[in-house]
Motif scaffolding. Structure first.
Motif, PDB file in Angstrom:
ATOM      1  N   ILE A   1       2.988  -1.614   6.288  1.00 16.09           N
ATOM      2  CA  ILE A   1       3.453  -0.598   5.346  1.00 16.09           C
ATOM      3  C   ILE A   1       2.591  -0.592   4.079  1.00 16.09           C
ATOM      4  N   ALA A   2       2.236  -1.751   3.564  1.00 15.59           N
ATOM      5  CA  ALA A   2       1.360  -1.812   2.387  1.00 15.59           C
ATOM      6  C   ALA A   2      -0.014  -1.225   2.714  1.00 15.59           C
ATOM      7  N   ASN A   3      -0.506  -1.493   3.907  1.00 21.26           N
ATOM      8  CA  ASN A   3      -1.790  -0.921   4.319  1.00 21.26           C
ATOM      9  C   ASN A   3      -1.700   0.592   4.452  1.00 21.26           C
ATOM     10  N   ALA A   4      -0.572   1.081   4.928  1.00 20.71           N
ATOM     11  CA  ALA A   4      -0.392   2.528   5.050  1.00 20.71           C
ATOM     12  C   ALA A   4      -0.436   3.180   3.673  1.00 20.71           C
ATOM     13  N   TRP A   5       0.171   2.537   2.695  1.00 14.75           N
ATOM     14  CA  TRP A   5       0.153   3.072   1.336  1.00 14.75           C
ATOM     15  C   TRP A   5      -1.283   3.128   0.792  1.00 14.75           C
ATOM     16  N   VAL A   6      -2.055   2.094   1.045  1.00 19.04           N
ATOM     17  CA  VAL A   6      -3.453   2.071   0.599  1.00 19.04           C
ATOM     18  C   VAL A   6      -4.238   3.178   1.295  1.00 19.04           C
ATOM     19  N   SER A   7      -4.001   3.377   2.564  1.00 17.02           N
ATOM     20  CA  SER A   7      -4.702   4.429   3.304  1.00 17.02           C
ATOM     21  C   SER A   7      -4.365   5.806   2.744  1.00 17.02           C
ATOM     22  N   ILE A   8      -3.116   6.031   2.402  1.00 23.64           N
ATOM     23  CA  ILE A   8      -2.706   7.316   1.818  1.00 23.64           C
ATOM     24  C   ILE A   8      -3.337   7.496   0.439  1.00 23.64           C
ATOM     25  N   LYS A   9      -3.414   6.412  -0.342  1.00 19.25           N
ATOM     26  CA  LYS A   9      -4.004   6.501  -1.675  1.00 19.25           C
ATOM     27  C   LYS A   9      -5.501   6.790  -1.631  1.00 19.25           C
ATOM     28  N   MET A  10      -6.152   6.520  -0.511  1.00 18.65           N
ATOM     29  CA  MET A  10      -7.589   6.781  -0.377  1.00 18.65           C
ATOM     30  C   MET A  10      -7.901   8.237  -0.055  1.00 18.65           C
ATOM     31  N   ILE A  11      -6.930   9.021   0.338  1.00 23.68           N
ATOM     32  CA  ILE A  11      -7.193  10.392   0.777  1.00 23.68           C
ATOM     33  C   ILE A  11      -7.841  11.261  -0.312  1.00 23.68           C
ATOM     34  N   PRO A  12      -7.388  11.227  -1.578  1.00 25.65           N
ATOM     35  CA  PRO A  12      -8.067  12.081  -2.569  1.00 25.65           C
ATOM     36  C   PRO A  12      -9.555  11.768  -2.729  1.00 25.65           C
ATOM     37  N   VAL A  13      -9.914  10.495  -2.751  1.00 29.08           N
ATOM     38  CA  VAL A  13     -11.335  10.154  -2.879  1.00 29.08           C
ATOM     39  C   VAL A  13     -12.067  10.398  -1.562  1.00 29.08           C
ATOM     40  N   THR A  14     -11.347  10.375  -0.465  1.00 29.79           N
ATOM     41  CA  THR A  14     -11.945  10.704   0.821  1.00 29.79           C
ATOM     42  C   THR A  14     -12.356  12.173   0.860  1.00 29.79           C
TER      43      THR A  14
ATOM     44  N   LEU B   1      -7.785  13.190   7.871  1.00 27.94           N
ATOM     45  CA  LEU B   1      -6.896  13.148   9.039  1.00 27.94           C
ATOM     46  C   LEU B   1      -6.879  11.764   9.682  1.00 27.94           C
ATOM     47  N   ILE B   2      -8.035  11.107   9.703  1.00 29.26           N
ATOM     48  CA  ILE B   2      -8.090   9.745  10.236  1.00 29.26           C
ATOM     49  C   ILE B   2      -7.257   8.804   9.365  1.00 29.26           C
ATOM     50  N   HIS B   3      -7.325   8.982   8.047  1.00 31.67           N
ATOM     51  CA  HIS B   3      -6.492   8.165   7.153  1.00 31.67           C
ATOM     52  C   HIS B   3      -5.005   8.407   7.406  1.00 31.67           C
ATOM     53  N   LEU B   4      -4.627   9.655   7.615  1.00 36.57           N
ATOM     54  CA  LEU B   4      -3.219   9.949   7.916  1.00 36.57           C
ATOM     55  C   LEU B   4      -2.787   9.310   9.238  1.00 36.57           C
ATOM     56  N   ALA B   5      -3.608   9.415  10.247  1.00 38.35           N
ATOM     57  CA  ALA B   5      -3.281   8.809  11.547  1.00 38.35           C
ATOM     58  C   ALA B   5      -3.183   7.289  11.419  1.00 38.35           C
ATOM     59  N   ALA B   6      -4.113   6.695  10.683  1.00 37.02           N
ATOM     60  CA  ALA B   6      -4.074   5.242  10.487  1.00 37.02           C
ATOM     61  C   ALA B   6      -2.814   4.841   9.724  1.00 37.02           C
ATOM     62  N   ALA B   7      -2.450   5.620   8.717  1.00 31.63           N
ATOM     63  CA  ALA B   7      -1.245   5.302   7.938  1.00 31.63           C
ATOM     64  C   ALA B   7       0.005   5.386   8.811  1.00 31.63           C
ATOM     65  N   LEU B   8       0.068   6.388   9.655  1.00 35.88           N
ATOM     66  CA  LEU B   8       1.223   6.494  10.557  1.00 35.88           C
ATOM     67  C   LEU B   8       1.286   5.305  11.507  1.00 35.88           C
ATOM     68  N   ALA B   9       0.155   4.909  12.044  1.00 37.67           N
ATOM     69  CA  ALA B   9       0.125   3.754  12.950  1.00 37.67           C
ATOM     70  C   ALA B   9       0.467   2.467  12.210  1.00 37.67           C
ATOM     71  N   GLN B  10       0.018   2.337  10.969  1.00 39.43           N
ATOM     72  CA  GLN B  10       0.265   1.109  10.214  1.00 39.43           C
ATOM     73  C   GLN B  10       1.735   0.960   9.817  1.00 39.43           C
ATOM     74  N   THR B  11       2.462   2.054   9.700  1.00 39.39           N
ATOM     75  CA  THR B  11       3.871   1.949   9.323  1.00 39.39           C
ATOM     76  C   THR B  11       4.751   1.440  10.457  1.00 39.39           C
ATOM     77  N   LEU B  12       4.191   1.235  11.627  1.00 43.15           N
ATOM     78  CA  LEU B  12       4.980   0.728  12.745  1.00 43.15           C
ATOM     79  C   LEU B  12       5.331  -0.752  12.588  1.00 43.15           C
ATOM     80  N   THR B  13       4.615  -1.455  11.724  1.00 38.31           N
ATOM     81  CA  THR B  13       4.933  -2.862  11.463  1.00 38.31           C
ATOM     82  C   THR B  13       5.253  -3.034   9.988  1.00 38.31           C
ATOM     83  N   ILE B  14       6.040  -4.030   9.669  1.00 38.92           N
ATOM     84  CA  ILE B  14       6.410  -4.279   8.275  1.00 38.92           C
ATOM     85  C   ILE B  14       5.183  -4.657   7.452  1.00 38.92           C
ATOM     86  N   ILE B  15       4.322  -5.477   8.007  1.00 43.97           N
ATOM     87  CA  ILE B  15       3.134  -5.895   7.266  1.00 43.97           C
ATOM     88  C   ILE B  15       2.172  -4.725   7.061  1.00 43.97           C
TER      89      ILE B  15
END
Length: 127
Positions: free
Chosen positions: A99-112, A83-97
């Protein structure tokens, strides 16, 4: 390039995500039976702090013990860290820079959610 991406990651959320894993590790280490969960959490904190240039691969020979530990992990820490990764990804998508970080955060969820039976290795590539 990896260093630049990792620095951007740390500034825009990686530090706080790693802190969440670190706190989960401390809580898990309080109880004797969940020390392996705490150790896994500390390992994940290091990965989440500096993810670019790392890959998550299946660990050969992981069996029923990993499945049991994954179940314990998910109950103790996995679901709320996801859930923290999802919240961080949502917050990270607010800026263009971010968006790549949001994708990385989402990709970490399965191993999380299920870190046992997996290894974190250097990927050796550009990213």
């Amino acid at each position: 390039m990896r260093t630049l991406l990792n620095l951007i990651w740390v500034i825009f959320g990686g530090f706080w995500l790693a802190l969440g894993y670190f706190l989960a590790g401390i809580i898990a280490c309080i109880f004797i039976i969940t020390i392996p969960v705490g150790v896994a959490s500390f390992r994940m904190a290091r990965y989440v702090l500096w993810p670019f240039g790392k890959s998550v691969v299946p660990k050969p020979g992981a069996g029923a013990g990993s499945a049991i530990m994954n179940a314990i992990w998910f109950v103790i820490a996995g679901w709320w860290l996801a859930l923290i990764h999802l919240a961080a990804a949502l917050a990270q998508t607010l800026t263009i820079i971010g968006i790549a970080n949001a994708w990385v955060s989402i990709k970490m969820i399965p191993v999380t959610c299920f870190p046992f039976g997996k290894r974190i290795v250097d990927s050796g590539g550009i990213l």
